[in-house]
Design a protein around this motif. Structure first.
Motif: not given
Length: 161
Positions: A73-84, A102-107, A110-113, A143-149
């Motif tokens: 789910l972390a991979c999926i939501f991060s890819i969706i966040a990039a497309l969004v 930002g909301a998708f990237q925050l999800l 959360l998932f990778i954490m 986790f750190g990179l997704t949180f920062f982004s």
């Protein structure tokens, strides 16, 4: 414009780290064994052999499935966040951009954490031999990179208003 390119490169880096952490076989390593969240590889006579993960109290299946699901789910939501992010860049008016990305990237954060935390707490707790491998470490770095982004996306929303 350069700042947006930098943020997008950071986002792509986080996606790559998430994919490597989810796919690669080094969450727990010893001299003769590599374990990830999908299987175990044992070295016998210099040859690496694929085996299933053990079952029982050392590898509770419900926690293992939670780690697998949240990693994917972390991979999926991060890819969706990039497309969004790319879509929002060209379609939404100033002040509304980057909130959804930002909301998708925050999800994803959360998932990778959750995945790495469950793995830390439930697996290899009593093992004397072995260490956490590079995939496990990459999961925490992701986790750190997704949180920062994700925080950066929310700050960009405020600046573009």
């Amino acid at each position: 414009m350069l700042f947006l390119i930098g943020i997008f490169i950071l986002h792509i880096s986080a996606i790559v780290l998430l994919l490597v952490a989810t796919i690669d076989n080094a969450w727990w390593v010893t001299d003769t064994m590599r374990t990830d969240i999908w299987a175990r590889w044992d070295q016998i006579n210099g040859v690496w052999n694929y085996t299933d993960l053990p079952t029982g109290s050392d590898y509770p299946q419900d926690y293992l499935q939670a780690v697998q699901a949240t990693s994917v789910l972390a991979c999926i939501f991060s890819i969706i966040a990039a497309l969004v992010f790319l879509a929002q860049l060209f379609t939404l008016p100033k002040g509304h951009r980057f909130t959804i990305a930002g909301a998708f990237q925050l999800l994803a954060c959360l998932f990778i954490m959750i995945a790495a935390s469950i793995y830390t707490n439930r697996f290899h707790v009593n093992e004397k031999q072995g260490n956490y491998g590079h995939s496990y470490i990459l999961a925490w770095i992701a986790f750190g990179l997704t949180f920062f982004s994700s925080i950066t996306y929310f700050v960009l929303r405020k600046k573009s208003a």
